[in-house]
Design an enzyme around this catalytic site. Structure first.
Site, short mmCIF file in Angstrom:
data_model
loop_
_atom_site.label_atom_id
_atom_site.label_comp_id
_atom_site.label_asym_id
_atom_site.label_seq_id
_atom_site.Cartn_x
_atom_site.Cartn_y
_atom_site.Cartn_z
N LYS A 158 -15.72 5.60 -10.96
CA LYS A 158 -14.54 6.36 -10.54
C LYS A 158 -13.96 7.15 -11.72
O LYS A 158 -13.63 6.58 -12.76
CB LYS A 158 -13.50 5.39 -9.98
CG LYS A 158 -12.27 6.03 -9.36
CD LYS A 158 -11.36 4.94 -8.80
CE LYS A 158 -10.13 5.48 -8.13
NZ LYS A 158 -9.26 4.38 -7.64
N GLU B 92 -13.41 0.14 -1.01
CA GLU B 92 -13.26 -0.01 -2.46
C GLU B 92 -12.83 -1.43 -2.82
O GLU B 92 -11.92 -1.99 -2.21
CB GLU B 92 -12.19 0.99 -2.93
CG GLU B 92 -11.80 0.88 -4.39
CD GLU B 92 -10.57 1.70 -4.73
OE1 GLU B 92 -10.42 2.08 -5.90
OE2 GLU B 92 -9.73 1.96 -3.82
N CYS C 263 -11.54 6.66 -3.39
CA CYS C 263 -10.11 6.55 -3.14
C CYS C 263 -9.29 7.65 -3.83
O CYS C 263 -9.27 8.79 -3.37
CB CYS C 263 -9.64 5.16 -3.56
SG CYS C 263 -8.03 4.67 -2.86
#
Length: 300
Positions: free
Chosen positions: A123, A52, A163
């Site tokens: 995300k 990321e 993540c």
């Protein structure tokens, strides 16, 4: 699928070594692409996965606005070169995307072996508790799965996340509902919480009976040491990759080196696990998906 069908994945555990803050995003991206192309020469991998926000720093939010880029910006251009050099799909981890309205997103991009964009994922869950991500970034609104093909013609449907998303298991149930048999998760997960990273990779694999590819960063991002420990987990929750270090021996202020591990993911094993131990058909989403606010606890 047959038992001989595998997805050959390169886990590119990229380090934060200062280049991401001293040079331009373009220079950083080109340098990492050239390094990975050299490391992977002759490997014939199907998929390369990076961490990321490796080009800008996940823990440097005050620099994000000036270092954001478009979907076709310098990081994508460099990774397209990597895709063509290796003949592989490239999941470039994530970039700091500035959209056409000026909003910032933490965005994953998957490129084909010819460098064309195959899929993007913004995300969904922003890490507000750990910094400025919740304030500075706009969360995604779409669950994304992508069909990834191997050199031998096998195809696997992969769910995309990033993540902190791992702390929200409902996202992965939605990916499974969309047909996912593989989950690809880039991260910049800190060393101080690396035990949680290990745990959640296994949990997402077991509860969804999926293979999971988790690729973390190493080195020190700003003042935050990264945890490494990138891994491939099978549908039974077992690691099928050689353990990758997290820089524990380099000290808190030192940069752990970039590491690359090539792992064969058995695609048929996911289906075999689901058929031999069929957990997913026992879900009762009509009961648990939308709890009624009028429901009261029963007697204990």
């Amino acid at each position: 699928m047959t038992s001989a069908e595998h997805l050959r994945v390169a886990l590119a555990q990229v380090t934060y070594d200062g280049e991401e803050r001293e040079g331009s995003v373009a220079d950083r991206a080109r340098g990492v692409a050239a390094d990975l192309a050299a490391r992977l020469a002759g490997e014939e991998v199907d998929l390369v996965v990076l961490p990321e926000l490796w080009a800008v720093g996940a823990f440097r939010p005050r620099t994000w606005a000036e270092r954001a880029e478009s979907l076709d910006g310098p990081t994508s251009a460099a990774m397209a070169d990597l895709a063509r050099d290796t003949g592989a799909l490239v999941h470039l981890g994530s970039i700091l995307e500035r959209d056409t309205d000026g909003a910032l997103h933490n965005t994953s991009i998957v490129l084909t072996p010819t460098g064309e964009r195959l899929a993007t994922y913004r995300k969904i869950h922003r890490f507000a508790a750990g910094g400025l991500e919740g304030e500075l970034l706009t969360g995604g609104e779409e669950v994304v799965v992508a069909d990834l093909s191997t050199r031998t013609g096998a195809t696997v449907r992969a769910g995309l996340s990033i993540c902190y998303d791992m702390r929200f298991p409902e996202l992965y149930r939605a990916q499974v509902a969309a047909g996912a048999e593989l989950m690809v998760i880039p991260a910049s997960w800190p060393r101080r919480r690396i035990g949680v990273w290990d745990l959640l990779l296994r949990a997402r694999a077991v509860e969804n009976q999926c293979a999971v590819v988790g690729v973390n960063a190493v080195g020190v991002d700003g003042r935050t040491p990264m945890g490494g420990r990138s891994a491939v987990i099978d549908a039974w929750g077992e690691s099928v990759s050689t353990p990758m270090g997290g820089g524990e021996d380099e000290g808190e202020g030192a940069a752990a080196p970039t590491q690359v591990a090539v792992v064969d993911v058995d695609l048929a094993a996911v289906r075999d696990a689901r058929e031999s131990f069929p957990v997913l058909p026992d879900r009762r989403m009509s009961v648990v998906a939308t709890p009624s606010p009028e429901r009261r606890p029963g007697p204990s």
